[in-house]
Design a protein around this motif. Structure first.
Motif, PDB file in Angstrom:
ATOM      1  N   PRO A 178     -11.952  14.450  35.615  1.00 49.28           N
ATOM      2  CA  PRO A 178     -13.238  14.090  36.173  1.00 49.28           C
ATOM      3  C   PRO A 178     -14.174  13.421  35.424  1.00 49.28           C
ATOM      4  CG  PRO A 178     -12.444  16.209  36.763  1.00 49.28           C
ATOM      5  CD  PRO A 178     -11.522  15.744  35.699  1.00 49.28           C
ATOM      6  N   ARG A 179     -14.996  12.527  35.649  1.00 47.21           N
ATOM      7  CA  ARG A 179     -16.026  11.922  34.984  1.00 47.21           C
ATOM      8  C   ARG A 179     -17.385  12.660  34.851  1.00 47.21           C
ATOM      9  NH1 ARG A 179     -15.940   5.539  36.598  1.00 47.21           N
ATOM     10  NH2 ARG A 179     -16.392   6.550  38.871  1.00 47.21           N
ATOM     11  N   ASP A 180     -17.604  13.269  36.147  1.00 40.55           N
ATOM     12  CA  ASP A 180     -18.885  13.796  36.145  1.00 40.55           C
ATOM     13  C   ASP A 180     -19.131  15.227  35.951  1.00 40.55           C
ATOM     14  OD1 ASP A 180     -17.010  14.489  38.209  1.00 40.55           O
ATOM     15  OD2 ASP A 180     -18.791  14.581  39.865  1.00 40.55           O
ATOM     16  N   VAL A 181     -18.470  15.554  34.778  1.00 42.07           N
ATOM     17  CA  VAL A 181     -18.503  16.941  34.557  1.00 42.07           C
ATOM     18  C   VAL A 181     -19.257  17.076  32.820  1.00 42.07           C
ATOM     19  CG1 VAL A 181     -16.427  17.418  35.449  1.00 42.07           C
ATOM     20  CG2 VAL A 181     -16.234  16.725  33.212  1.00 42.07           C
ATOM     21  N   ASP A 182     -19.677  18.277  32.483  1.00 38.67           N
ATOM     22  CA  ASP A 182     -20.396  18.843  31.116  1.00 38.67           C
ATOM     23  C   ASP A 182     -19.383  19.263  30.300  1.00 38.67           C
ATOM     24  OD1 ASP A 182     -22.992  18.208  32.204  1.00 38.67           O
ATOM     25  OD2 ASP A 182     -22.580  19.449  33.584  1.00 38.67           O
ATOM     26  N   PHE A 183     -18.476  20.047  30.860  1.00 42.21           N
ATOM     27  CA  PHE A 183     -17.333  20.793  29.949  1.00 42.21           C
ATOM     28  C   PHE A 183     -15.921  20.573  30.733  1.00 42.21           C
ATOM     29  CE2 PHE A 183     -21.160  23.214  28.970  1.00 42.21           C
ATOM     30  CZ  PHE A 183     -21.192  23.448  27.686  1.00 42.21           C
ATOM     31  N   VAL A 184     -15.075  20.125  29.916  1.00 39.90           N
ATOM     32  CA  VAL A 184     -13.520  19.973  30.154  1.00 39.90           C
ATOM     33  C   VAL A 184     -13.108  21.067  29.253  1.00 39.90           C
ATOM     34  CG1 VAL A 184     -11.584  18.719  30.502  1.00 39.90           C
ATOM     35  CG2 VAL A 184     -13.822  17.548  30.789  1.00 39.90           C
ATOM     36  N   ALA A 248     -15.038  21.737  34.161  1.00 41.14           N
ATOM     37  CA  ALA A 248     -13.872  21.335  34.752  1.00 41.14           C
ATOM     38  C   ALA A 248     -12.662  21.843  33.951  1.00 41.14           C
ATOM     39  CB  ALA A 248     -13.722  19.794  34.580  1.00 41.14           C
ATOM     40  N   ILE A 249     -11.916  22.694  34.623  1.00 39.77           N
ATOM     41  CA  ILE A 249     -10.541  23.270  34.019  1.00 39.77           C
ATOM     42  C   ILE A 249      -9.209  22.640  34.653  1.00 39.77           C
ATOM     43  CG2 ILE A 249      -9.313  25.492  34.048  1.00 39.77           C
ATOM     44  CD1 ILE A 249     -12.218  25.675  33.207  1.00 39.77           C
ATOM     45  N   GLY A 250      -8.431  21.973  33.578  1.00 35.19           N
ATOM     46  CA  GLY A 250      -7.528  21.243  33.832  1.00 35.19           C
ATOM     47  C   GLY A 250      -6.156  21.772  33.390  1.00 35.19           C
ATOM     48  N   CYS A 251      -5.136  21.357  34.427  1.00 31.94           N
ATOM     49  CA  CYS A 251      -3.554  21.661  33.930  1.00 31.94           C
ATOM     50  C   CYS A 251      -2.969  20.591  34.243  1.00 31.94           C
ATOM     51  CB  CYS A 251      -3.249  23.097  34.702  1.00 31.94           C
ATOM     52  SG  CYS A 251      -3.015  22.915  36.471  1.00 31.94           S
TER      53      CYS A 251
END
Length: 284
Positions: A178-184, A248-251
């Motif tokens: 995602p582009r509109d996030v502060d933390f990934v 944002a939390i990604g797997c």
């Protein structure tokens, strides 16, 4: 006195955002030329009519570039005048915008006989860059439908609390960050329920998947470390005047691990009484 400035790329959902705010009691003005914004803000200060207590103004790229570049300075001045002013920037990936204009057969405001739709979108991105980089909140609507955007607007700008608004969002790296996030945060190092045949069709919101991950020491440690980090730093962002944070939390696929961790973080901070939203991008 609260003034929301809704701006962004054509086709990204500005009209939907304004309609949503209007339904929530905001006095909405669409396509206000930036050259008139200062006079309007002065009127809000000098003659604070009840109808303007909550106001939203839509601004697009048809204003002169020199005026657009001055908008962040104007926002700062309005805040000095005592207006609770925030700027929200909506955007979407170029391919998505082209598809939306093609489906609706609408004309892009910057397209003409000499500029194709693709060129008009690129020109608009360049013109609005000063606003995108200084916005209080950026919302990427590439993977967001009409109803989801309405829910996001309602949840993020009408919470009624001056605490920072938190959005926890799960996603799959194979579908793009995602582009509109502060933390990934990347949780692909956790045990993957995908390799358990009986868990593969389920999601991180289902009990069997949650039980699988809760039994993992790595999952518990990841959740605890993220919680401690956010509890330490969210108050710092609040003290700095931030109104919105997106985590944002990604797997890999955005179905199991990221969904589970996102849901756990959402529940934790919700229990603390914070203004919290959750969104599972790939599940929607």
């Amino acid at each position: 006195m609260r003034l929301l400035i809704i701006t962004g790329l054509s086709g990204s959902g500005k009209t939907i955002a304004l309609h949503t705010l209007e339904d929530l009691g905001y006095y909405c003005i669409d396509n206000l030329p930036i050259c008139l914004l200062e006079a309007f803000s002065n009127h809000l200060v000098e003659d604070p009519e009840p109808i303007f207590r909550h106001t939203a103004v839509g601004i697009d790229a048809r204003s002169q570039p020199s005026h657009i570049a001055k908008l962040p300075e104007m926002v700062a001045k309005m805040r000095e005048q005592g207006i609770d002013c925030e700027m929200i920037f909506l955007e979407a990936q170029q391919e998505t915008l082209i598809k939306r204009f093609s489906e609706t057969r609408r004309k892009h405001p910057l397209s003409d006989d000499d500029h194709s739709l693709d060129e008009a979108i690129r020109q608009e991105q360049e013109v609005l860059e000063p606003l995108a980089s200084t916005a209080d909140l950026r919302i990427d609507t590439t993977h967001t439908n009409l109803h989801e955007l309405r829910d996001l607007i309602r949840g993020r700008v009408t919470g009624g609390s001056r605490q920072v608004s938190l959005l926890f969002e799960s996603f799959g790296f194979k579908h793009g960050v995602p582009r509109d996030v502060d933390f990934v945060f990347d949780v692909r190092c956790l045990p993957n329920p995908h390799w358990q045949t009986e868990l593969r069709p389920l999601t991180g919101l289902d009990g069997p998947v949650a039980n699988f991950l809760e039994s993992s020491e790595e999952s518990s440690q990841m959740q605890a470390d993220l919680t401690r980090f956010l509890e330490s730093w969210i108050p710092r962002f609040e003290a700095d005047g931030r109104s919105y944070l997106t985590i944002a939390i990604g797997c890999t696929g955005g179905q199991h691990r990221s969904v589970y961790i996102t849901d756990q973080l959402y529940r934790h901070f919700k229990q603390q009484g914070r203004n919290v939203l959750s969104r599972h991008r790939e599940l929607s």
